[in-house]
Design an enzyme around this catalytic site. Structure first.
Site, PDB file in Angstrom:
ATOM      1  N   ALA A 140     -15.533 -17.557   4.226  1.00 15.34           N
ATOM      2  CA  ALA A 140     -16.607 -16.764   4.843  1.00 15.34           C
ATOM      3  C   ALA A 140     -16.017 -15.831   5.898  1.00 15.34           C
ATOM      4  CB  ALA A 140     -17.639 -17.707   5.457  1.00 15.34           C
TER       5      ALA A 140
ATOM      6  N   SER B 263       0.806  -1.226   0.000  1.00 12.84           N
ATOM      7  CA  SER B 263       0.000   0.000   0.000  1.00 12.84           C
ATOM      8  C   SER B 263       0.844   1.284   0.000  1.00 12.84           C
ATOM      9  CB  SER B 263      -0.966  -0.007   1.190  1.00 12.84           C
ATOM     10  OG  SER B 263      -1.895  -1.049   1.004  1.00 12.84           O
TER      11      SER B 263
ATOM     12  N   TYR C  54      -2.649 -12.527  -3.587  1.00 12.98           N
ATOM     13  CA  TYR C  54      -1.710 -12.298  -4.691  1.00 12.98           C
ATOM     14  C   TYR C  54      -0.317 -12.623  -4.174  1.00 12.98           C
ATOM     15  CZ  TYR C  54      -1.718  -8.149  -1.853  1.00 12.98           C
ATOM     16  OH  TYR C  54      -1.704  -7.320  -0.763  1.00 12.98           O
TER      17      TYR C  54
ATOM     18  N   GLY D 289     -13.912 -11.768   6.461  1.00 11.97           N
ATOM     19  CA  GLY D 289     -14.179 -10.353   6.243  1.00 11.97           C
ATOM     20  C   GLY D 289     -14.231  -9.986   4.768  1.00 11.97           C
ATOM     21  N   ALA D 290     -13.352 -10.554   3.964  1.00 11.30           N
ATOM     22  CA  ALA D 290     -13.310 -10.191   2.542  1.00 11.30           C
ATOM     23  C   ALA D 290     -14.612 -10.604   1.858  1.00 11.30           C
ATOM     24  CB  ALA D 290     -12.109 -10.842   1.872  1.00 11.30           C
TER      25      ALA D 290
ATOM     26  N   LEU E 165      -8.412 -13.649  -4.435  1.00  7.67           N
ATOM     27  CA  LEU E 165      -8.220 -12.346  -3.794  1.00  7.67           C
ATOM     28  C   LEU E 165      -6.779 -12.180  -3.318  1.00  7.67           C
ATOM     29  CD1 LEU E 165     -11.207 -11.888  -4.057  1.00  7.67           C
ATOM     30  CD2 LEU E 165     -11.389 -11.563  -1.602  1.00  7.67           C
TER      31      LEU E 165
ATOM     32  N   ASP F  52     -13.257  -2.738  -0.647  1.00  8.89           N
ATOM     33  CA  ASP F  52     -12.821  -4.037  -1.199  1.00  8.89           C
ATOM     34  C   ASP F  52     -13.732  -4.501  -2.340  1.00  8.89           C
ATOM     35  OD1 ASP F  52     -10.614  -4.344   0.413  1.00  8.89           O
ATOM     36  OD2 ASP F  52     -11.665  -5.530   1.935  1.00  8.89           O
TER      37      ASP F  52
ATOM     38  N   LYS G 188     -10.128  -4.935  10.473  1.00  5.92           N
ATOM     39  CA  LYS G 188     -11.245  -4.313   9.741  1.00  5.92           C
ATOM     40  C   LYS G 188     -12.524  -4.214  10.579  1.00  5.92           C
ATOM     41  CE  LYS G 188      -9.589  -5.530   5.166  1.00  5.92           C
ATOM     42  NZ  LYS G 188      -9.820  -6.227   3.907  1.00  5.92           N
TER      43      LYS G 188
END
Ligand code: NDP
Length: 279
Positions: free
Chosen positions: A130, A18, A219, A132-133, A217, A104, A67
């Site tokens: 299942a 980030s 990488y 947070g994403a 999701l 997201d 999160k």
């Protein structure tokens, strides 16, 4: 003039891309700002965000495992963050209150639909995991017209719980892995953290429809275990989450700076960095 300060909080945070992404956005859009990565544990979260915003910080990204705490810390939530029960972007408002959003889902959608021309409408979608994403990506996929969403998880009760929270929006169901054995999906999204440890969720054979698409999701510098699986299944496209990472960052950047960066050169630069140099 004092520089506007932004940061990502998470634990662990060492390998976060980030700061690089937001540094490139800032350079591209000529914004006077800094963006750092800070290792913050859940136990330290409350004190650290108070210090950050109390000393003039403008905005934060929060990642694993913070999160949900960020969701609790926000004074006001976007409707998508309210739904997701998870916040990855906090922005200080003029009156000193904290606005929380979850970028997201829109990050995934932008990567799929704009960067890779993948249509979501009428697709039978399988989401693995299942956590947070998963909570963040369901509503945007339904809004794009997905025919159905099945959430499969090792702990099937967690998949059921999430499905029930979104059932008012559309055809969303939850189950364990064995229950998907006889079904076919046009788009399979891996939202488990299995790739981070080189594991593959216990997928039955032949769940991917002919011409189906797979998206991890997660990488990494080399193909993830799920991407390898997708290629073995003959997926038309097998994509990892680097594009989503850049797209969700661009949405956060827009919330903070009201300027929309061009993501294409940033994704290209990140992809070039992970490609082995030609000998
Ligand atoms: P959580 O920890 O909240 O959830 C993890 C999920 O993965 C759980 O459902 C868990 O199942 C499942 N899981 C873990 N290991 C395995 C395994 N070996 N086999 C099967 N299932 C497994 O994580 P998040 O939802 O926050 O993140 C999930 C992934 O998404 C991570 O890889 C993260 O890096 C990535 N991500 C990427 C983003 C991007 O921008 N590209 C943005 C957000 C997340 P159970 O419930 O049974 O324990």
């Amino acid at each position: 003039m004092a520089i506007d300060r932004y940061a990502v909080f998470g634990h662990p945070i060492g390998h976060s891309k980030s700061p690089l992404i937001h540094g490139l956005f800032a350079e591209q859009t000529r914004q006077h700002m800094s963006y750092t990565a800070e290792d913050v544990t859940p136990a330290d979260f409350s004190t650290t965000i108070n210090q950050f915003f109390g000393s003039g910080g403008r905005g934060l990204n929060c990642t694993v495992p913070l999160k949900e705490l960020a969701w609790q810390a926000a004074d006001r939530l976007s409707s998508r963050a309210q739904r997701a029960k998870a916040v990855n972007t906090l922005a200080i408002q003029a009156d000193g209150t904290l606005f929380g959003d979850n970028t997201d889902g829109i990050g995934l959608l932008n990567d799929l639909t704009k960067n890779h021309d993948v249509a979501i409408a009428n697709q039978r979608i399988l989401i693995l995991g299942a956590g947070g994403a998963t909570r963040g990506i369901i509503a945007p996929l339904i809004e794009q017209g997905a025919a159905s969403i099945v959430i499969a998880n090792r702990t099937s009760e967690k998949a059921d719980t999430i499905a029930n929270e979104f059932i008012d929006l559309g055809n969303v169901t939850g189950c364990g892995y064995p229950a998907i054995a006889d079904r076919r999906f046009d788009l399979i999204i891996n939202a488990t953290s299995a790739s981070l440890t080189g594991d593959l969720p216990p997928l039955p054979p032949r769940v991917l429809a002919d011409d189906g698409i797979c998206y991890d999701l997660a990488y990494a510098d080399k193909p993830t275990t799920f991407i390898d699986w997708a290629n073995r299944q003959g997926a038309r496209l097998a994509l990892d989450g680097l594009g989503m990472l850049v797209e969700q960052a661009a949405e956060a950047f827009y919330i903070w700076r009201h300027v929309r960066p061009d993501t294409e050169p940033v994704i290209r630069q990140l992809n070039e960095r992970r490609r082995p140099p030609v000998a």
